[in-house]
Design an enzyme around this catalytic site. Structure first.
Site, PDB file in Angstrom:
ATOM      1  N   LYS A   1       0.838  -1.199   0.000  1.00 37.23           N
ATOM      2  CA  LYS A   1       0.000   0.000   0.000  1.00 37.23           C
ATOM      3  C   LYS A   1       0.875   1.252   0.000  1.00 37.23           C
ATOM      4  CE  LYS A   1      -0.347  -0.171   5.044  1.00 37.23           C
ATOM      5  NZ  LYS A   1      -1.235  -0.204   6.224  1.00 37.23           N
TER       6      LYS A   1
ATOM      7  N   TYR B   1      16.331  30.508   4.595  1.00 35.96           N
ATOM      8  CA  TYR B   1      15.125  31.192   5.060  1.00 35.96           C
ATOM      9  C   TYR B   1      15.155  31.402   6.568  1.00 35.96           C
ATOM     10  CZ  TYR B   1      12.761  30.514   0.565  1.00 35.96           C
ATOM     11  OH  TYR B   1      12.400  30.556  -0.766  1.00 35.96           O
TER      12      TYR B   1
END
Length: 356
Positions: A34, A253
């Site tokens: 999955k 940043y």
């Protein structure tokens, strides 16, 4: 050539499946693929495993249909089942088996007439309290299913552990006792990766390995390599720039990292847009030319900055490894305060998966 890349070691995948077979020699294997094969590529993983497993397990209908469209013809189980008529009909059309875990699904099976009846697993809740019928209701549920014309057969009974990643856990033992006391004559499945390793008494008729197939440990205190597994994903990139900065220069940043001295700072083509965690700690290791260097500053969407003071000969184009055989993803996950499942599953589609 595009960077970053997720290199998928096909031999390691087969090796890990062999480990499952050796640890659970009397059990059939449901390979759990999955979440796009835990981020490794569901179709690619299925094609590599198809001759070594007895069935596949996926979470969603769309995953099962995609496998069928790619000519994966072995049994496929939808672990969450379906919840409406259209999805039930699609599951039948594509010959997908369902896990039945809720009364609403029983009602759906009774209401819909399928031209191609489906096979099902029945799930019992032994204490995780997520999916499954309570033990007191499981006998009635099985009776209803057996009398349902839309069901061709009941493959088996399954449950799921809550704490199998904790060795010698009393609640895990309690769950197993509840399951073993059910007097139901059906093949049984309980063991996930952690239980296959830590609780061999839970292996029963079918096992459901997921994380261990990909060479990753389900335990906090051990890596996959320490368990004898081989990691199959290497998240690879390269240096795309080297900046020569000075004492006091701010990096990235928010200006959250300040150069303590004149130093080279490398820029790596990798970021949270590729699935690398934005909230990773400063000083998290990453490999440049096979040697660890610390990440500095904030992770950007497409770039990471790294301290190259121990790699003074590094050059633009040099290889960078974010995780892989020489830098366990479990270690990186610890630095990101998360689990390795999340890291490999969140590698984004723009990162090509390359079989090696």
């Amino acid at each position: 050539m595009d960077y970053p890349q997720a290199l998928i070691n096909t031999a390691a995948l087969q090796y890990n499946l062999d480990i499952v077979r050796k640890k659970a020699p009397r059990s059939k294997v449901i390979g759990i693929i999955k979440a796009d094969g835990y981020g490794h590529g569901v179709v690619e993983v299925a094609k590599l495993l198809i001759r070594g497993v007895d069935s596949f397990g996926v979470a969603r209908l769309e995953e099962g249909i995609r496998l069928r469209q790619n000519r994966i013809h072995c049994p496929i189980i939808l672990l969450s089942g379906v919840s409406n008529k259209a999805d039930l009909e699609h599951a039948s059309t594509h010959h997908l088996s369902l896990v039945i875990h809720h009364i609403s699904q029983l009602n759906l099976l009774q209401q819909v007439i399928l031209p191609n009846p489906i096979s099902v697993w029945v799930k019992v809740d032994t204490g995780m309290h997520r999916l499954g019928f309570p033990p007191r209701q499981i006998y009635e549920a099985i009776t209803i299913i057996r009398n349902c014309s839309s069901v061709s057969s009941i493959i088996g009974l399954m449950s799921h552990f809550a704490n199998a990643d904790r060795s010698s856990d009393s609640f895990t033992q309690a769950q197993l006792e509840i399951f073993n006391h059910l007097e139901i004559n059906l093949p049984c499945s309980f063991a996930n990766s952690a239980a296959i390793i830590a609780y061999p008494q839970s292996q029963l008729d079918w096992v459901r390995p997921g994380l261990m197939l990909y060479g990753i440990s389900p335990f906090k205190d051990r890596t996959g390599s320490e368990l004898g597994l081989k990691p199959i994903m290497t998240l690879k990139s390269q240096l795309i720039a080297i900046q020569h900065l000075y004492t006091g220069d701010k990096v990235g940043y928010g200006s959250t990292w300040i150069c303590p001295e004149s130093m080279p700072v490398g820029v790596v083509a990798l970021g949270y847009g590729d699935g690398y965690p934005r909230h990773i700690e400063n000083e998290t290791p990453i490999l440049v030319n096979g040697a660890p260097v610390p990440i500095i500053g904030r992770v950007s969407m497409d770039m990471i900055t790294v301290d190259l003071r121990t790699q003074l000969n590094a050059q633009v184009g040099d290889p960078v490894i974010a995780w892989g055989e020489d830098l366990p993803v479990e270690r990186v996950a610890h630095c990101a305060s998360t689990i390795p499942y999340e890291l490999v599953c969140q590698v984004t589609p723009r990162v090509p998966r390359i079989l090696v």
